[in-house]
Design a protein around this motif. Structure first.
Motif, PDB file in Angstrom:
ATOM      1  N   ARG A  62      58.430  50.667  81.405  1.00 29.15           N
ATOM      2  CA  ARG A  62      57.817  49.341  81.490  1.00 29.15           C
ATOM      3  C   ARG A  62      58.783  48.294  82.008  1.00 29.15           C
ATOM      4  O   ARG A  62      58.407  47.413  82.786  1.00 29.15           O
ATOM      5  CB  ARG A  62      57.258  48.973  80.118  1.00 29.15           C
ATOM      6  N   TRP A  78      50.880  52.509  83.847  1.00 26.34           N
ATOM      7  CA  TRP A  78      49.541  52.557  83.232  1.00 26.34           C
ATOM      8  C   TRP A  78      49.369  53.873  82.472  1.00 26.34           C
ATOM      9  O   TRP A  78      48.836  53.896  81.350  1.00 26.34           O
ATOM     10  CB  TRP A  78      48.475  52.410  84.304  1.00 26.34           C
ATOM     11  N   PHE A  81      51.075  53.902  79.144  1.00 24.63           N
ATOM     12  CA  PHE A  81      50.279  53.227  78.112  1.00 24.63           C
ATOM     13  C   PHE A  81      49.122  54.111  77.657  1.00 24.63           C
ATOM     14  O   PHE A  81      48.730  54.074  76.480  1.00 24.63           O
ATOM     15  CB  PHE A  81      49.757  51.889  78.630  1.00 24.63           C
ATOM     16  N   SER A  84      50.466  56.329  75.127  1.00 28.01           N
ATOM     17  CA  SER A  84      50.612  55.585  73.869  1.00 28.01           C
ATOM     18  C   SER A  84      49.271  55.445  73.164  1.00 28.01           C
ATOM     19  O   SER A  84      49.187  55.573  71.932  1.00 28.01           O
ATOM     20  CB  SER A  84      51.212  54.205  74.146  1.00 28.01           C
ATOM     21  N   VAL A 110      48.607  47.846  73.667  1.00 28.07           N
ATOM     22  CA  VAL A 110      48.254  48.946  74.562  1.00 28.07           C
ATOM     23  C   VAL A 110      46.961  48.640  75.311  1.00 28.07           C
ATOM     24  O   VAL A 110      46.871  48.829  76.534  1.00 28.07           O
ATOM     25  CB  VAL A 110      48.135  50.255  73.768  1.00 28.07           C
ATOM     26  N   SER A 113      47.450  45.906  77.895  1.00 29.84           N
ATOM     27  CA  SER A 113      48.252  46.410  79.009  1.00 29.84           C
ATOM     28  C   SER A 113      47.423  47.316  79.914  1.00 29.84           C
ATOM     29  O   SER A 113      47.516  47.230  81.156  1.00 29.84           O
ATOM     30  CB  SER A 113      49.467  47.171  78.476  1.00 29.84           C
TER      31      SER A 113
END
Length: 264
Positions: A62, A78, A81, A84, A110, A113
């Motif tokens: 990031r 992307w 994320f 995550s 998350v 984002s």
């Protein structure tokens, strides 16, 4: 590169990614006990360190995106994320290890984002096809990414194999949480490396991939020398993969990228 006027406020997105990346560094420091944490006391020390190293890799992806954004790097960010989000889903819905309110902040970060970067990707200029990296290096990256994906699967489905092939000194610390954390870390690393192989002219992806190998090598070195959770025999494979990959990238990949940039 990504066009700034289509980023829903490119400066704001850069600052957002930098802030989320900084928070990841904080989580990594807490995982290694460098900062105090209110983490679940049921977490084993190995699980906390695996959460920490996963957070460190995600933070580097990031922060790299924040400092130097192009379309492939933005997509890799992307996807990090998305990994995550999968981890939060597993912890909250599948394993029911933590209540949603305990990870509400992480979930919000998350989701925001994913939506924001997804919107930015819609306005990203496509990257022209290039061959900045040698074909052999790209194939190597794909090969070790397949092994990383296999490791990610084992972390989710076969903890006994992880206990024997990796952390055989402390098998009791290889809990389901540790396995999932290992799977998310290795899965994120595999995504970054596959993206590098697919987009060999991306400078930020090059550095994110290079850093992923440094993180992997550093993790196993610390586990062997400091925490003693792994034997020298089990660390040989990861050590060879990370050192050969990082060395090859710097020796061959960096000059190739420089020549590609000069050609532009």
């Amino acid at each position: 590169r990504v066009h700034g006027d289509t980023l829903l406020g490119s400066t704001m997105l850069v600052l957002w990614l930098a802030a989320v990346g900084a928070r990841g560094l904080l989580v990594a420091a807490q995982g290694y006990g460098l900062l105090t944490s209110s983490s679940d006391e049921s977490q084993t020390p190995l699980a906390r360190r695996l959460i920490g190293v996963g957070a460190l890799l995600a933070a580097c992806v990031r922060l790299t995106t924040a400092f130097h954004t192009d379309a492939p790097m933005l997509l890799a960010c992307w996807l990090s994320f998305a990994v995550s989000a999968a981890g939060l889903f597993l912890d909250v819905v599948v394993a029911k290890r933590v209540p949603l309110e305990a990870v509400a902040l992480d979930a919000a970060l998350v989701v925001i984002s994913l939506v924001w970067i997804g919107a930015a990707l819609a306005g990203a200029a496509p990257s022209p096809p290039t061959t900045a990296l040698p074909a052999a290096l790209r194939l190597w990256l794909l090969l070790i990414s397949l092994f990383a994906l296999l490791a990610s699967y084992l972390g989710m489905r076969d903890l006994d194999t992880v206990r024997k092939s990796q952390f055989n000194v402390v098998p009791d610390q290889v809990t389901e949480l540790a396995g999932r954390s290992w799977a998310l870390w290795t899965g994120t690393a595999a995504i970054v490396r596959i993206m590098m192989a697919a987009h060999p002219s991306s400078v930020p992806l090059f550095w994110a991939t290079f850093i992923s190998f440094l993180i992997a090598g550093g993790f196993y070195a610390v586990e062997l020398a400091v925490f003693g959770s792994i034997t020298p025999r089990n660390v040989i494979g990861p050590a060879i993969a990370s050192s050969v990959s990082a060395g090859w990238m710097m020796a061959v990949g960096a000059p190739a990228l420089v020549r590609s940039l000069h050609a532009e």
